[in-house]
Motif scaffolding. Structure first.
Motif, PDB file in Angstrom:
ATOM      1  N   HIS A 214     -15.342   2.366  -4.517  1.00 25.33           N
ATOM      2  CA  HIS A 214     -14.111   2.453  -3.725  1.00 25.33           C
ATOM      3  C   HIS A 214     -13.216   3.568  -4.253  1.00 25.33           C
ATOM      4  CE1 HIS A 214      -9.973   1.323  -2.609  1.00 25.33           C
ATOM      5  NE2 HIS A 214     -10.476   0.656  -1.584  1.00 25.33           N
TER       6      HIS A 214
ATOM      7  N   ASP B  36     -10.296   3.390  -5.845  1.00 22.27           N
ATOM      8  CA  ASP B  36      -8.844   3.187  -5.950  1.00 22.27           C
ATOM      9  C   ASP B  36      -8.512   1.705  -5.800  1.00 22.27           C
ATOM     10  OD1 ASP B  36      -6.205   4.077  -6.299  1.00 22.27           O
ATOM     11  OD2 ASP B  36      -5.869   4.275  -4.151  1.00 22.27           O
TER      12      ASP B  36
ATOM     13  N   ASP C 276      -9.007   0.180   2.692  1.00 22.98           N
ATOM     14  CA  ASP C 276      -8.497   1.508   2.316  1.00 22.98           C
ATOM     15  C   ASP C 276      -9.524   2.282   1.485  1.00 22.98           C
ATOM     16  OD1 ASP C 276      -6.169   0.924   3.649  1.00 22.98           O
ATOM     17  OD2 ASP C 276      -5.068   0.338   1.853  1.00 22.98           O
ATOM     18  N   TRP C 277     -10.398   3.025   2.165  1.00 21.86           N
ATOM     19  CA  TRP C 277     -11.549   3.668   1.519  1.00 21.86           C
ATOM     20  C   TRP C 277     -11.517   5.205   1.518  1.00 21.86           C
ATOM     21  CZ3 TRP C 277     -15.845   1.399  -0.849  1.00 21.86           C
ATOM     22  CH2 TRP C 277     -15.849  -0.014  -0.858  1.00 21.86           C
TER      23      TRP C 277
ATOM     24  N   GLN D 264      -3.006 -10.333   0.489  1.00 15.17           N
ATOM     25  CA  GLN D 264      -3.235  -9.678  -0.789  1.00 15.17           C
ATOM     26  C   GLN D 264      -3.150 -10.692  -1.927  1.00 15.17           C
ATOM     27  OE1 GLN D 264      -0.334  -6.564  -1.053  1.00 15.17           O
ATOM     28  NE2 GLN D 264      -1.129  -5.443   0.704  1.00 15.17           N
TER      29      GLN D 264
ATOM     30  N   ASP E 118      -3.181  -4.234  -3.727  1.00 14.75           N
ATOM     31  CA  ASP E 118      -2.797  -3.944  -2.350  1.00 14.75           C
ATOM     32  C   ASP E 118      -3.944  -3.387  -1.515  1.00 14.75           C
ATOM     33  OD1 ASP E 118      -1.800  -1.754  -4.330  1.00 14.75           O
ATOM     34  OD2 ASP E 118      -2.091  -0.667  -2.451  1.00 14.75           O
ATOM     35  N   ASN E 119      -5.118  -3.182  -2.128  1.00 17.08           N
ATOM     36  CA  ASN E 119      -6.304  -2.754  -1.386  1.00 17.08           C
ATOM     37  C   ASN E 119      -7.333  -3.877  -1.269  1.00 17.08           C
ATOM     38  OD1 ASN E 119      -5.405  -0.165  -0.908  1.00 17.08           O
ATOM     39  ND2 ASN E 119      -6.300   0.679  -2.762  1.00 17.08           N
TER      40      ASN E 119
ATOM     41  N   GLY F 204       0.806  -1.217   0.000  1.00 18.60           N
ATOM     42  CA  GLY F 204       0.000   0.000   0.000  1.00 18.60           C
ATOM     43  C   GLY F 204       0.834   1.259   0.000  1.00 18.60           C
TER      44      GLY F 204
ATOM     45  N   GLU G 151     -11.105   8.275   5.228  1.00 23.61           N
ATOM     46  CA  GLU G 151     -11.306   6.827   5.341  1.00 23.61           C
ATOM     47  C   GLU G 151     -12.104   6.478   6.590  1.00 23.61           C
ATOM     48  OE1 GLU G 151      -8.828   2.623   5.503  1.00 23.61           O
ATOM     49  OE2 GLU G 151      -7.761   4.494   5.124  1.00 23.61           O
TER      50      GLU G 151
END
Length: 313
Positions: free
Chosen positions: A203, A205, A222-223, A117, A209-210, A43, A80
């Protein structure tokens, strides 16, 4: 295929490096002392990202950053916190357990998801699982169940890459195909906002990695960039990164996906032009503090997005 994008990594700091008042506040939220902290490398958020084990046997995930590390990151953590707290309980996202904000340092305390991930270069079985979950996510979050900005507002300053480059007279580092068509790309990009409009909470993005894969769930983390947009917006934003990390042709994936099949082709092309322009222009900028691989990562996504755009052009 092999991945062309570098690892998605910010500069991580250890849990022990957080100021004592911040660590104490996190332990107050959790109701127990922290006995172990394992930093997580994936991330682009700089600062602390660690899985915590507690004296009472509990677990949690903490991410924390100060304005001294990166001036923009505390506001992203605040966003977030707002978004995660407002998402429905059945959404595949970590629960927000609490947050700390002293005006300079912001810490988020989240449910620790026992997952990993996706592998990159992408494994096709895992990719198909994630793509199905992206479709499920759009269904769960349509109509948008929480107040988030419309995509046209939040991304207005971001999706101006081709127009910025055209106004500057171009850049010698651009791909020749794009350099010779800046006026046309700028005009196409200018239509993106109406094309991306919708009532899905996206979201904004999505990348490997999210995303966390557990034994039986696909969880999206991760928002801070959540927006109200077309139901296919997340799928489109995600696929250039998939291609840059060894995945299949994005146009084939998009048009075969239920969200992509229902999308207006002209709208998709306009939004893809905006995404490609964003990456092309931002990749030319200096590295921001604490994020040494970001520009190279954006360049790889931009190359994949431009290849996809050329197919549709």
């Amino acid at each position: 295929m092999t991945a062309t994008a570098p690892p998605a990594q910010g500069v991580r700091h250890p849990w022990s490096g957080l100021p004592a008042p911040v660590r104490a506040a996190v332990e107050d939220i959790l109701g127990a002392p922290v006995t172990e902290a394992r930093s997580q490398s994936g991330g682009f958020s700089p600062g602390v990202a660690a899985r915590l084990r507690l004296a009472n046997g509990g677990r949690a995930f903490v991410k924390a950053v100060s304005a001294e590390v990166n001036a923009d990151s505390p506001d992203l953590h605040r966003a977030e916190a707002r978004v995660t707290a407002s998402l429905p309980a059945h959404a595949p996202v970590p629960r927000l357990l609490g947050s700390y904000d002293d005006g300079t340092c912001v810490a988020l305390v989240l449910e620790d998801i026992d997952g990993r991930q996706p592998r990159v270069p992408w494994d096709r079985t895992e990719l198909d699982r994630v793509l199905a979950a992206v479709g499920d996510l759009a269904r769960i979050l349509t109509p948008a169940p929480a107040e988030v900005p419309a995509v046209a507002g939040l991304k207005a300053r971001m999706f101006t890459g081709w127009r910025t480059l055209h106004a500057a007279g171009g850049d010698a580092r651009l791909h020749p195909w794009a350099a010779g068509r800046l006026a046309a790309l700028a005009e196409l990009e200018s239509r993106w906002a109406e094309a991306a409009a919708g009532d899905t909470l996206a979201h904004g993005d999505l990348r490997a990695d999210n995303i966390l894969l557990t034994r039986d769930r696909t969880v999206f983390v991760d928002w801070p960039h959540a927006v109200r947009a077309a139901p296919w917006f997340d799928l489109l934003v995600m696929l250039p990164c998939v291609a840059a990390q060894g995945g299949p042709d994005p146009d084939a994936l998009f048009t075969a996906h239920p969200l992509g099949r229902d999308a207006d082709p002209d709208a998709v092309t306009a939004v893809l032009a905006a995404v490609a322009g964003y990456f092309a222009e931002h990749a030319l900028r200096p590295d921001p503090p604490g994020l040494p691989t970001l520009r190279a990562f954006q360049a790889a996504q931009g190359a994949a997005a431009l290849t996809w755009l050329r197919q549709r052009f």
